[in-house]
Motif scaffolding. Structure first.
Motif: not given
Length: 257
Positions: A55, A57-58, A73, A76-77, A228, A233-236, A239
């Motif tokens: 988990n 950070t980017e 980023s 990752k996608d 993570i 969890y920090r993302r959208q 998702r």
């Protein structure tokens, strides 16, 4: 590079996973005119796994791999859907996995942080935080079998089982759970009746059930070694279901399924 620490996979598993992704990419038409990759494929896979395993950070991962945050980023996608595809080979559905096998079920939670759009839907009074509930299935050895789709954290385990669709799958299965599943066909501990005491037989039975159920706690702990799902969890939020699905496949892959 300390592959096992960074990715959670041993070197052989990591190399095999990278090879599978390379084959998937090779089978697809190449895109022309796109930006050149700033990292070789195996490093892209390692960076993506590090985001999931730790988990991190980017920005931190970008610093470690010597690229920009925006590059990580994009990587990752691109890589996460490929990881999902590469680890999905031969995956069996839960209804097949529980056939002729005793199964242990329990719910766990994934903290999402305060999200204005969810209001009180994801707030768990028990956990005192916003989260989602995920149902976990293991065998009697504590080996992960499956993880459900997430449901709102305000739901208790029995309702979550219904909302994720597992209640129908387990209706004819042989499974063990805690008292949160009383009223289902699960084998659960005997509850103490109001104003009464458990008999010695009930106490012995509950002790045996507790011993069996301990394996699911270990299973969940290993599942949440993909941090993570453990440290926030920090993302959208939209998702998160995909991430839970991906992490479950990665853990099953790590276990050799």
């Amino acid at each position: 590079m300390l592959i096992q620490y960074i990715t959670g996979l041993d070197e052989e598993q990591f190399n095999e996973l990278s090879r599978r992704i390379e084959e998937i990419l090779a089978s697809r038409p190449t895109r022309k005119g796109g930006p050149k990759e700033k990292l070789p494929l195996d490093a892209q896979v390692a960076a993506t796994l590090m985001l999931l395993r730790h988990n991190a950070t980017e920005e931190m991962v970008a610093e470690i791999f010597g690229v920009t945050q925006s590059a990580i980023s994009k990587i990752k996608d691109t890589i996460e859907p490929l990881l999902d595809e590469a680890t999905g080979l031969g995956e069996a559905p839960l209804d097949e996995l529980v056939l002729n096998r005793q199964t242990v079920i329990d719910g766990t939670y994934v903290v999402t942080g305060n999200r204005r759009q969810t209001g009180k839907t994801n707030y768990s009074g028990k956990r005192k935080c916003q989260c989602v509930n995920v149902q976990i299935a293991s065998d009697l050895e504590g080996t992960l079998l499956a993880a459900s789709a997430p449901v709102a954290g305000a739901r208790h385990d029995r309702k979550a089982l219904e909302l994720c669709g597992w209640d129908q799958i387990l209706a004819s299965a042989d499974w063990i759970a805690d008292t949160g599943y009383v009223g289902t066909n699960a084998l659960t501990p005997v509850k103490k009746q109001s104003g009464g005491e458990r008999t010695e037989t009930d106490k012995t039975f509950n002790h045996v059930i507790a011993g069996i159920r301990s394996v699911i706690e270990r299973c969940i702990a290993h599942w949440k070694n993909w941090r993570i799902l453990k440290t926030g969890y920090r993302r959208q939020l939209k998702r998160l279901a995909n991430i839970i699905h991906l992490v479950t496949r990665l853990e099953l892959y790590r276990l050799g399924w």
